[in-house]
Design a protein around this motif. Structure first.
Motif, PDB file in Angstrom:
ATOM      1  N   VAL A   1       0.840  -1.197   0.000  1.00  0.00           N
ATOM      2  CA  VAL A   1       0.000   0.000   0.000  1.00  0.00           C
ATOM      3  C   VAL A   1       0.875   1.247   0.000  1.00  0.00           C
ATOM      4  O   VAL A   1       0.637   2.213  -0.726  1.00  0.00           O
ATOM      5  N   ARG A   2       1.923   1.177   0.773  1.00  0.00           N
ATOM      6  CA  ARG A   2       2.772   2.357   0.917  1.00  0.00           C
ATOM      7  C   ARG A   2       3.477   2.701  -0.388  1.00  0.00           C
ATOM      8  O   ARG A   2       3.517   3.856  -0.808  1.00  0.00           O
ATOM      9  N   PHE A   3       4.026   1.664  -1.065  1.00  0.00           N
ATOM     10  CA  PHE A   3       4.885   1.975  -2.205  1.00  0.00           C
ATOM     11  C   PHE A   3       4.188   1.916  -3.550  1.00  0.00           C
ATOM     12  O   PHE A   3       4.616   2.571  -4.488  1.00  0.00           O
ATOM     13  N   LEU A   4       3.129   1.109  -3.604  1.00  0.00           N
ATOM     14  CA  LEU A   4       2.406   1.092  -4.879  1.00  0.00           C
ATOM     15  C   LEU A   4       1.524   2.330  -5.029  1.00  0.00           C
ATOM     16  O   LEU A   4       1.034   2.627  -6.108  1.00  0.00           O
ATOM     17  N   ASN A   5       1.350   3.008  -3.934  1.00  0.00           N
ATOM     18  CA  ASN A   5       0.462   4.161  -3.949  1.00  0.00           C
ATOM     19  C   ASN A   5       0.933   5.230  -4.933  1.00  0.00           C
ATOM     20  O   ASN A   5       0.142   5.974  -5.492  1.00  0.00           O
ATOM     21  N   TYR A   6       2.258   5.253  -5.157  1.00  0.00           N
ATOM     22  CA  TYR A   6       2.802   6.264  -6.082  1.00  0.00           C
ATOM     23  C   TYR A   6       2.332   6.035  -7.513  1.00  0.00           C
ATOM     24  O   TYR A   6       2.225   6.963  -8.280  1.00  0.00           O
ATOM     25  N   CYS A   7       2.107   4.774  -7.861  1.00  0.00           N
ATOM     26  CA  CYS A   7       1.794   4.491  -9.260  1.00  0.00           C
ATOM     27  C   CYS A   7       0.515   3.693  -9.386  1.00  0.00           C
ATOM     28  O   CYS A   7       0.452   2.675 -10.043  1.00  0.00           O
ATOM     29  N   TRP A   8      -0.469   4.094  -8.690  1.00  0.00           N
ATOM     30  CA  TRP A   8      -1.742   3.368  -8.746  1.00  0.00           C
ATOM     31  C   TRP A   8      -2.850   4.336  -9.129  1.00  0.00           C
ATOM     32  O   TRP A   8      -2.719   5.541  -8.924  1.00  0.00           O
ATOM     33  N   CYS A   9      -3.957   3.767  -9.624  1.00  0.00           N
ATOM     34  CA  CYS A   9      -4.967   4.691 -10.138  1.00  0.00           C
ATOM     35  C   CYS A   9      -5.913   5.219  -9.078  1.00  0.00           C
ATOM     36  O   CYS A   9      -6.630   6.159  -9.282  1.00  0.00           O
ATOM     37  N   TRP A  10      -5.948   4.571  -7.922  1.00  0.00           N
ATOM     38  CA  TRP A  10      -6.724   5.210  -6.844  1.00  0.00           C
ATOM     39  C   TRP A  10      -5.879   5.271  -5.575  1.00  0.00           C
ATOM     40  O   TRP A  10      -4.830   4.630  -5.490  1.00  0.00           O
ATOM     41  N   ASP A  11      -6.380   5.981  -4.629  1.00  0.00           N
ATOM     42  CA  ASP A  11      -5.605   6.161  -3.407  1.00  0.00           C
ATOM     43  C   ASP A  11      -5.672   4.897  -2.562  1.00  0.00           C
ATOM     44  O   ASP A  11      -6.701   4.575  -1.979  1.00  0.00           O
ATOM     45  N   LEU A  12      -4.564   4.184  -2.520  1.00  0.00           N
ATOM     46  CA  LEU A  12      -4.562   2.911  -1.799  1.00  0.00           C
ATOM     47  C   LEU A  12      -4.646   3.106  -0.288  1.00  0.00           C
ATOM     48  O   LEU A  12      -5.232   2.303   0.421  1.00  0.00           O
ATOM     49  N   GLU A  13      -4.032   4.174   0.179  1.00  0.00           N
ATOM     50  CA  GLU A  13      -3.970   4.352   1.629  1.00  0.00           C
ATOM     51  C   GLU A  13      -5.337   4.662   2.217  1.00  0.00           C
ATOM     52  O   GLU A  13      -5.684   4.185   3.290  1.00  0.00           O
ATOM     53  N   ALA A  14      -6.100   5.465   1.466  1.00  0.00           N
ATOM     54  CA  ALA A  14      -7.412   5.844   1.992  1.00  0.00           C
ATOM     55  C   ALA A  14      -8.502   4.922   1.471  1.00  0.00           C
ATOM     56  O   ALA A  14      -9.546   4.778   2.091  1.00  0.00           O
ATOM     57  N   GLY A  15      -8.244   4.301   0.302  1.00  0.00           N
ATOM     58  CA  GLY A  15      -9.286   3.522  -0.350  1.00  0.00           C
ATOM     59  C   GLY A  15      -9.337   2.083   0.082  1.00  0.00           C
ATOM     60  O   GLY A  15      -9.244   1.787   1.286  1.00  0.00           O
ATOM     61  N   PHE A  16      -9.441   1.170  -0.867  1.00  0.00           N
ATOM     62  CA  PHE A  16      -9.794  -0.200  -0.524  1.00  0.00           C
ATOM     63  C   PHE A  16      -8.815  -0.970   0.371  1.00  0.00           C
ATOM     64  O   PHE A  16      -9.199  -1.290   1.496  1.00  0.00           O
ATOM     65  N   PRO A  17      -7.595  -1.262  -0.070  1.00  0.00           N
ATOM     66  CA  PRO A  17      -6.860  -2.160   0.846  1.00  0.00           C
ATOM     67  C   PRO A  17      -6.484  -1.468   2.144  1.00  0.00           C
ATOM     68  O   PRO A  17      -6.672  -2.009   3.208  1.00  0.00           O
ATOM     69  N   SER A  18      -5.990  -0.265   2.016  1.00  0.00           N
ATOM     70  CA  SER A  18      -5.603   0.524   3.184  1.00  0.00           C
ATOM     71  C   SER A  18      -4.627  -0.260   4.078  1.00  0.00           C
ATOM     72  O   SER A  18      -4.147  -1.318   3.698  1.00  0.00           O
ATOM     73  N   TYR A  19      -4.337   0.278   5.237  1.00  0.00           N
ATOM     74  CA  TYR A  19      -3.519  -0.469   6.188  1.00  0.00           C
ATOM     75  C   TYR A  19      -4.440  -1.255   7.091  1.00  0.00           C
ATOM     76  O   TYR A  19      -5.616  -0.934   7.250  1.00  0.00           O
TER      77      TYR A  19
END
Lengths: 182, 971
Positions: free
Chosen positions: B667-685
């Motif tokens: 989540v932390r590192f793919l967030n730079y190159c992903w189409c939605w916000d991973l940290e706030a969106g689905f997988p999150s921490y």
């Protein structure tokens, strides 16, 4: 450097119920260079509040005011005040101490009782600053009425210290949550 | 100014911080010593009087220290005592002496009372009282004018000192402004005053001694309770120093003569002991492991996450003790003193397995050399006593097995009781809103994110509470909700049944595999059972979570449902596992019968062959590895449990690494190159799942309890596991979890966890005890081989190791005629305790009601009183102008009291009556305004007592009058 601790002496530090070495370290970090050389300086409230342990506490200002011995009522703390603060919030402080200080923290206008104004401020502190978490006036009124109904034993419209302590002493988790650890 | 305060505090320490310890003790000891010396000098006689006076002067010249005063007083006291001694010599008569003493006492007590109120009068009176005293003495012993003079001298001196003291006290009072303190201070001061005077003559009556002792105890209590006072440190230090001085000053006076030294010694020892206790306490807190780690977590995630780690630590402690028991009393003795490996068949790897016994795969499975070691039941020999210590191995094994369970029960129940005590009667819901407001903030939260979550959760809890209170919540579609809830429960039941069947199926299949032999199967097939159980434990809770979304419960209720379901799942799994194991045990026992039969034929054939071949030759020795042996079901059970624990541990760790760490990294590192916000969106921490983790821990412990009897290594393994998971989970929480959205408090759930632990403990001891009691042990392995039942070892010990009468007593005690009444008695006791606790609860409620009504009544009363007081005040004001004059007179008369007692007295009396006449009528006074007292017939006014100094309007206590009776008679 570090003159405060050495002046206080080992015995006094043992009176305080916190690890005073650590506290002293943290306290001197708040001081500026030239202040460190002065033996007994006050740290202004703004700088005390930069401590991460206090930063997200909604009662941070009240805590400073309560523990400050400053005559200007500006919430600035000496090292002794700081230690007093930590010992009141330490593990070994008794329920009596904790509830006493909690009462003073919640008593926003310093008049010795928790009246409706205090309770409203208190609830507002607890629900946070943002609008979506705020209670509506109707809810607030209801809530304060309920609180007073429960804890205002003598029905004088305010909660005094003994009533407050009575309520608090029955609470299962006050002592475990009224703690600040450096 | 701050600088000053600092310096004072420094001085404080130097002078009298109690816990500073040594210095104090030394100084008090010195004082004590000095006193002794003075007394000795006194005893030397009149000859030394002058010298002493000189000494006193010398000391007095030492700028007014408090010690000085003390010494002076001591000298005075000595003088008084000596005088009295002389009185005896002059044989004035015992009775008179007593009278005199009584008189002195009354004078003093009277003075004590007055002097709290009016310092000035007090001084005068003291002098007067002094004079009276002297007069009384003078009347009796007309001799030695010189002595008289000296006495006077001393009296003046004492009076002076007292004034000094008074000033000091005034000063103190000014310094201490807090209201609560003032009251307590005043109390103490009062007492101090009385003490000071009482100490003057050496001959303290037992009553006075008692008083003094009380005062000292009071001070001591103050010192001890100082920590519990909500004052600032500076104030605490001041109070501490004062009370310490007081205690030091007067503690020594409590003992008499020889007893005094002993007393001082006792006091010193008490101090030392307290200091030691304090240090020990500090040491103990320093010894608590992982304290800082947990505190750190606590400050980031709030107390609920920390409660898991505290629980983990507690569990670790218990397992350490279990480990100590099994390791110290079972494993080590067998390894050291038992027969070595390879000496008998049960301690040797069989020939068929020898080749693969050292393979890692086999060892990992706890086969091979691991199976034939102290780790498992089968290795232990049934020799009754081993080694030069004659260690009773089988007995020890049995008792340790029972002891582990008993100890666990004890600890869990004790902890539960303590938790229940701490939470008190907290289950009542009477302060719901107040608690929500006053105690809902967790001050440990030091993380803005957590704080935000907390704000949100507090708001929702407020809103919910308000809604609940209004009870205006209308279920828009109650049928739909009901249907959904039933559906959800049905689904959950299906899940549970399915998982139960799956486990049963897998266990049966694995038995088949086991019969075929392990080598023919893949790794998966060999570890199927454990893997399936772990996977079920991992995924079913998630499924439940999804299902519970259907139900639309309140989050707290939902959490409880969730916990209950997971609990049921785990329990079901565990019990399916146990039932499957029982099947397997039965299979093994069948097998055992066949093996037993085979062995007898084998032995017979061996014997026959040897006999037939060579009847005279030596009996051939068979390698123990070649001896055929039974399947040993106990070891099998132990192995199963160990494997289960290992796989459980592995899955926990792997889930932690993948589910938490890997997810966080992605989540932390793919967030730079992903189409939605991973940290706030689905997988999150991920959040830290407190309840799931606690349940895992509890079930793990249950398996330990179940399996520990058959695999003594289990507690050791568990200690290792807990140790590792402490570090691993601490790290994982701090680095890859986010604070919970629903931040809830821990304390409410603490006893809930404990209750679950207790249930699990009970459920896990059931099968263990069942197997121990009903299934006969294997015939060729383990410490109980050859016995019919495992507990026969007790009987055996009783018969062979204890005298005959003991076993007789034991057997007669265990007959049903005694046991049944005993059980009945216990049941009755339980019933009694329960009913008393119920009645206590009722009484509690009653008292609460009473308190409330009383409070209201008081309030009304107070209002009435206030009104009356107001009226009274007005009248008093009118009267005031008239009184002022006479008041002046009164004061003047007080001052020349010494000159003309009689007159003064009558005047004061006159005054008193006069005032009384002017005062408003009685009812006001009865209203609890103690400003005026009822008229007292003053028929004793002609006596030479210290009474006339009473200001009109102060209540006089009856005690002095009582003492005065004899003096009246005398005149």
């Amino acid at each position: 450097m570090g003159t405060t601790a050495s002046q206080l002496g080992k015995d006094l530090l043992s009176e305080y119920q916190v690890s005073a070495q650590n506290a002293h370290k943290r306290f001197t970090e708040l001081l500026t260079k030239d202040e460190k050389d002065l033996p007994n300086t006050r740290v202004s409230m703004e700088r005390v509040l930069t401590l991460p342990e206090l930063k997200s506490n909604p009662f941070r200002k009240r805590i400073c005011y309560v523990f400050s011995t400053s005559e200007q009522k500006d919430g600035s703390l000496t090292f002794e005040d700081f230690l007093d603060l930590l010992s009141a919030f330490s593990d070994s402080a008794t329920l009596e101490i904790k509830s006493h200080y909690a009462f003073r923290i919640f008593d926003f206008d310093d008049d010795g009782t928790l009246d409706c104004g205090d309770l409203e401020k208190l609830v507002n502190c607890l629900t946070g600053e943002t609008d979506e978490t705020r209670l509506t006036t109707e809810e607030m009124r209801q809530l304060i009425n309920n609180i007073l109904e429960e804890s205002d034993i003598d029905k004088d419209g305010t909660v005094n210290l003994s009533e407050f302590q009575h309520v608090i002493s029955r609470s299962p988790d006050f002592v475990s949550s009224f703690k600040i650890v450096l | 100014m701050p600088r000053d305060s600092l310096i004072t505090s420094e001085n404080d320490i130097d002078i009298g911080l109690e816990f500073a310890g040594d210095e104090d003790e030394v100084s008090s000891f010195q004082e004590e010593h000095e006193r002794e010396r003075h007394r000795a000098k006194r005893r030397d006689g009149d000859r030394e009087k002058k010298k002493r006076r000189k000494g006193r002067r010398r000391r007095a010249s030492r700028a007014g220290e408090r010690e000085d005063e003390l010494q002076a007083r001591h000298e005075k006291r000595e003088a008084g005592r000596r005088k009295r001694a002389k009185n005896y010599q002059e044989s004035e008569g015992r009775e008179r002496d007593e009278e005199e003493q009584a008189q002195i006492k009354t004078g003093k007590t009277a003075k004590t009372k007055k002097n709290i109120k009016n310092e000035k009068t007090r001084k005068v009176e003291q002098e007067e009282g002094e004079a009276e005293e002297r007069n009384a003495k003078g009347k009796k012993k007309h001799g030695s004018a010189k002595k008289e003079e000296k006495d006077e001298d001393g009296g003046k001196c004492a009076a002076k000192e007292k004034t000094q003291e008074v000033k000091k006290k005034k000063h103190k009072r000014v310094v201490e402004t807090s209201s609560e303190q003032e009251t307590s201070e005043e109390d103490v001061n009062e007492e101090e005053d009385s003490e000071e005077k009482e100490l003057r003559p050496e001959s303290l009556s037992p009553e006075e001694l008692e008083k003094l002792k009380e005062a000292v105890d009071e001070r001591k209590k103050l010192i001890q309770g100082l920590r519990g006072k909500p004052w600032s440190m500076k104030k605490k230090l001041v109070t501490l120093r004062e009370s310490q001085e007081f205690v030091e000053k007067y503690e020594g006076a409590l003992g008499k003569g020889k007893g005094r030294k002993l007393y001082a010694y006792k006091v010193m020892m008490a101090k030392k002991w307290m200091k030691f206790q304090r240090d020990f306490e500090n040491f103990k807190t320093a010894c608590i492991p992982w304290e800082m780690k947990i505190k750190e977590i606590e400050s980031h995630f709030g107390s609920s996450v920390a409660s898991y780690f505290i629980f983990l630590r507690w569990m670790y402690g218990i397992n350490m003790i279990l480990f100590g028991l099994t390791f110290g009393l079972v494993m080590v003795p067998e390894a050291l003193m038992g027969r070595p490996y390879g000496s008998i068949p049960r301690k040797t790897v069989p020939r068929a397995e020898e080749a693969s016994a050292m393979d890692f795969a086999v060892l990992w499975d706890f086969g091979g050399y691991a199976q034939y070691s102290v780790l498992f039941y089968g290795y232990y020999n049934n020799q009754r006593a081993i080694g030069w210590l004659k260690f009773r191995m089988p007995l020890s094994y049995f008792l340790v097995g029972v002891g582990t369970v008993a100890y666990s029960y004890m600890v869990v129940i004790r902890t539960m009781a303590r938790n229940a005590n701490e939470s008190g009667v907290g289950d009542d819901n009477s302060f719901n809103f107040s608690w929500k407001t006053f105690t809902s903030w967790d001050y440990l939260i030091g993380n803005p994110e957590t704080a935000d979550n907390k704000f949100a959760s507090i708001t929702t809890s407020f809103k919910e509470a308000i809604l609940e209170e209004q009870e205006s919540r209308k279920d828009d579609n109650i049928h739909l909700t009901r249907f959904l809830r039933v559906l959800a429960n049905f689904l959950v039941l299906c899940c549970l049944a399915g998982s139960g069947y799956l486990i049963y199926f897998v266990v049966r299949r694995s038995q088949k595999f086991a019969l075929d032999g392990l080598d023919t199967h893949t790794w998966w097939e060999r570890n199927e059972v454990n893997m399936v159980m772990s996977l079920l434990g991992m995924f079913c809770p998630m499924l439940f979570d999804v299902i519970s979304a259907l139900e639309n419960y309140h989050p707290r209720v939902a959490l409880q449902w969730q916990l209950g379901r997971i609990f049921a799942l785990f329990l079901g799994n565990l019990y399916t596992f146990i039932i499957a194991l029982m099947d397997e045990i039965n299979l093994k026992r069948e097998e055992e019968k066949i093996v037993k039969f085979n062995i007898t034929t084998w032995e017979a054939s061996l014997y026959n062959s040897t006999v037939s071949e060579n009847s005279t030759g030596p009996p051939i020795t068979i390698q123990p590895a070649d001896v055929p042996r039974g399947p040993c079901w106990e070891t099998m059970v132990g192995q199963e449990f160990v494997r289960l624990i290992i796989s459980d541990t592995m899955t926990t760790y792997i889930t932690l690494l993948i589910g938490d760490f890997l997810r966080a990294v992605l989540v932390r590192f793919l967030n730079y190159c992903w189409c939605w916000d991973l940290e706030a969106g689905f997988p999150s921490y991920s959040e830290f799942d407190v309840s799931g983790n606690v349940l895992g821990l509890i079930f793990n412990q249950g398996m330990i309890w179940m399996g520990a009897f058959y695999a003594p290594c289990l507690p050791a393994l568990n200690v290792l596991r807990l140790h590792v998971s402490m570090y691993l989970q601490c790290w994982a929480v701090m680095c890859c979890n986010v604070p919970q959205e629903r931040v809830f408090k821990a304390s409410g759930s603490n006893n809930f966890y404990m209750a679950m632990l207790l249930v699990i403990l009970f459920l896990s001891t059931l099968p263990a005890i069942y197997t121990i009691v009903t299934i006969p042990p294997s015939f060729d392995c383990g410490p109980f081989s050859g016995k019919k039942r495992m507990f026969d070892v007790i009987q055996e010990t009783l018969e062979s190791d204890f005298p005959a009468w003991f076993s007789k007593v034991f057997s007669s005690a265990s007959n049903p005629g005694l046991v049944l009444p005993f059980i009945l008695l216990m049941v009755l006791a339980i019933y009694y305790l329960q009913s008393t606790s119920k009645s206590y609860k009722e009484a509690n409620v009653e008292l609460k009601k009473k308190l409330q009504t009383q409070n209201e009544e008081n309030k009304k009363k107070n209002k009435r009183a206030a009104l009356k007081a107001q009226m009274d005040l007005e009248e008093a004001r009118k009267a005031a102008s008239q009184t002022a004059e006479q008041q002046k007179n009164n004061n003047a008369s007080l001052q020349d009291q010494e000159a003309d007692e009689e007159e003064n007295h009558s005047s004061s009396q006159r005054l008193y009556h006069g005032k009384n006449r002017r005062n408003p009528p009685a009812p006001v006074r009865e209203q609890g305004l103690p400003a005026t007292r009822a008229p007292v017939p003053r028929n004793y006014h002609h006596g030479n007592h210290g009474a006339p100094g009473y200001l009109p309007g102060f209540p006089r206590q009856s005690e002095p009058r009582m003492h005065r009776v004899p003096s009246l008679q005398r005149h």
